[in-house]
Design an enzyme around this catalytic site. Structure first.
Site, PDB file in Angstrom:
ATOM      1  N   GLN A 124      -1.922   3.446   0.854  1.00 42.62           N
ATOM      2  CA  GLN A 124      -0.512   3.812   0.688  1.00 42.62           C
ATOM      3  C   GLN A 124      -0.337   5.314   0.492  1.00 42.62           C
ATOM      4  OE1 GLN A 124       0.828   1.416  -2.643  1.00 42.62           O
ATOM      5  NE2 GLN A 124       0.339  -0.500  -1.608  1.00 42.62           N
ATOM      6  N   HIS A 188      -0.283   2.150  -4.957  1.00 45.99           N
ATOM      7  CA  HIS A 188       0.632   2.324  -6.105  1.00 45.99           C
ATOM      8  C   HIS A 188       0.661   3.745  -6.661  1.00 45.99           C
ATOM      9  CE1 HIS A 188       0.653  -2.286  -7.128  1.00 45.99           C
ATOM     10  NE2 HIS A 188       0.808  -2.026  -5.839  1.00 45.99           N
ATOM     11  N   GLU A 280      12.020  -5.530  -8.888  1.00 50.79           N
ATOM     12  CA  GLU A 280      13.016  -5.220  -9.916  1.00 50.79           C
ATOM     13  C   GLU A 280      13.928  -4.061  -9.534  1.00 50.79           C
ATOM     14  OE1 GLU A 280      10.619  -4.326 -13.366  1.00 50.79           O
ATOM     15  OE2 GLU A 280      10.255  -6.463 -13.784  1.00 50.79           O
ATOM     16  N   TYR A 290       9.124  -1.319 -19.777  1.00 56.72           N
ATOM     17  CA  TYR A 290       9.615  -2.271 -18.763  1.00 56.72           C
ATOM     18  C   TYR A 290       8.647  -3.430 -18.512  1.00 56.72           C
ATOM     19  CZ  TYR A 290      13.634   0.595 -18.530  1.00 56.72           C
ATOM     20  OH  TYR A 290      14.797   1.234 -18.905  1.00 56.72           O
ATOM     21  N   TYR A 301      -0.928 -12.125  -7.503  1.00 58.36           N
ATOM     22  CA  TYR A 301      -1.425 -12.594  -6.218  1.00 58.36           C
ATOM     23  C   TYR A 301      -2.734 -13.352  -6.472  1.00 58.36           C
ATOM     24  CZ  TYR A 301       1.882  -9.610  -3.767  1.00 58.36           C
ATOM     25  OH  TYR A 301       3.021  -9.040  -3.284  1.00 58.36           O
TER      26      TYR A 301
END
Ligand SMILES: [Ca+2]
Ligand SMILES: [Ca+2]
Length: 406
Positions: A124, A188, A280, A290, A301
């Protein structure tokens, strides 16, 4: 051009699960000039809204329509774009591509920007966000994020640079913030940027390590509030903690917050990718936790339950969540008036959901109102100078779309 029609929320679930395109979502090859798809009737839109909100007080009393039909114009294509931003005082849109290139698009076409820093491209990671700084119109300052390698692995960094639009050149690149610690893996990073007044907010993903999101000695899994030169802001909520890293924190317990945007009243909102389910939309409050990875409305997963957000668990629950996942990759809060029914509302682009979602924002209340199946993964959203909504698809050959009222 083609038109996009909103669909009832139940239909989205079908599309998200099956990937079956709706009739209104033409595949790229059939998006021709002035194809008009059947528009959703007002009643279909109203029922979608009503399904989410027991008291749609605005529907009958409002002087403006509840919704708008969208006319879609397809512009240029890009290679794995990641972010885009309009540059104030110009008619130019700056676009990053994950592979390490930056483009400028204006009336004269698309140009590649020189002077982009070297980035690590893996998974990513790569070149990330770009936003104009508060002094852009006078000195060309932009903020950008990317991934670098170092001791321990890779991590996101944030830098400032000068962008000369006429020369399509970036110069004076300086790193002002570093995601720490650097770790292995290539997911991430998040590294989304937003500026409010003289503060820079950075979303820092959990790098798929989970537990650091709850720890005070790591910037992973946090939203940070910094000065414009990358230092911890003086009055941050964790300033009193005996942990120097935590002086950067604004909020914690985040997984992969890829959307970060302020509403017109100055509230900070963030979209966050959940695990399997539990994506979210959060209203970010200073000092709040959070929940990740202790609480999530999704599950791991490969099995493994995670307790849902529950009253009294000490964590801030999402204002809206999505199960199954839509994979929210971007968040834009609409400030314009070209679509008068939508001023102040949030728009979210879904990657796996291949969807554009409108969330009605009313103060601290958020209610999913409409969605449009897009037939492709949506990577970035931006509001144009005249209030048009600009959308970037994801991946190779991603198209830049302009949405206007039809
Ligand atoms: Ca959460
Ligand atoms: Ca759960």
């Amino acid at each position: 051009m083609r038109k996009l029609a909103p669909v009832a929320l139940a239909t989205l679930a079908l599309v998200a699960c099956s990937g079956t395109p709706e009739p209104a979502t033409a595949p790229p090859s059939t998006v021709g000039p002035t194809t008009s798809a059947p528009a959703a009737s007002p009643s279909a839109t109203t029922s979608a809204t009503t399904a989410q909100s027991p008291s749609p007080a605005t529907s009958a009393a409002s002087a403006v329509p509840e919704t708008h039909e969208l006319e879609v114009t397809v512009h240029d294509t890009f290679d794995e774009p990641w972010a885009m931003a309009w540059l104030p005082g110009t008619d130019a849109l700056v676009i990053t591509e994950r592979g390490g290139t930056m483009k400028l698009r204006d009336a004269s076409g698309v140009r590649e920007v020189s002077g982009v820093p070297e980035v690590v491209v893996a998974g990513q990671g790569g070149l990330g966000d770009v936003i104009p700084g508060p002094t852009f119109t006078t000195d060309g300052t932009v903020y950008l994020s990317w991934v670098e390698a170092g001791d321990g692995g890779t991590g996101a960094v944030v830098g400032t640079a000068k962008l000369d639009v006429s020369a399509a050149a970036l110069s004076d690149v300086a790193v002002i913030w570093e995601q720490r610690p650097k770790v292995d893996g290539d997911g991430h990073f998040a590294h989304r940027l937003a500026i409010q007044d003289d503060h820079l907010f950075v979303s820092s993903g959990d790098r798929q390590k989970m537990d650091p999101a709850q720890e005070l000695d790591s910037t992973l899994g946090k939203i940070l509030r910094l000065t414009l030169d990358g230092q911890p802001a003086a009055d941050n909520p964790f300033s009193g903690e005996d942990a120097p890293v935590a002086q950067q924190f604004y909020s914690m317990g985040h997984r992969n917050p890829l959307g970060l945007a302020f509403d017109a009243d100055g509230r900070l909102w963030s979209t966050e990718m959940g695990p399997k389910g539990g994506d979210e939309l959060n209203l970010i409050q200073p000092g709040a936790n959070y929940g990740w990875p202790v609480a999530s409305n999704g599950s791991h997963y490969g099995g493994g339950e995670i307790p849902d957000h529950t009253d009294g668990d000490g964590f801030e629950p999402p204002k809206v969540f999505w199960t199954p996942s839509i994979s929210p990759g971007s968040l834009m809060i609409y400030q314009g008036t070209l679509f008068p029914a939508w001023t102040g509302d949030a728009f979210i682009g879904g990657l796996s959901g291949e969807v554009l979602i409108r969330v009605d924002l009313d103060g601290e209340t958020a209610t999913e109102a409409e969605n449009w199946p897009m037939g492709s993964r949506i990577r970035a959203l931006s509001e144009g100078p005249d209030g048009a909504i600009w959308v970037l698809e994801d991946g190779p050959g991603a198209r830049l779309l302009e949405l206007r009222p039809s």
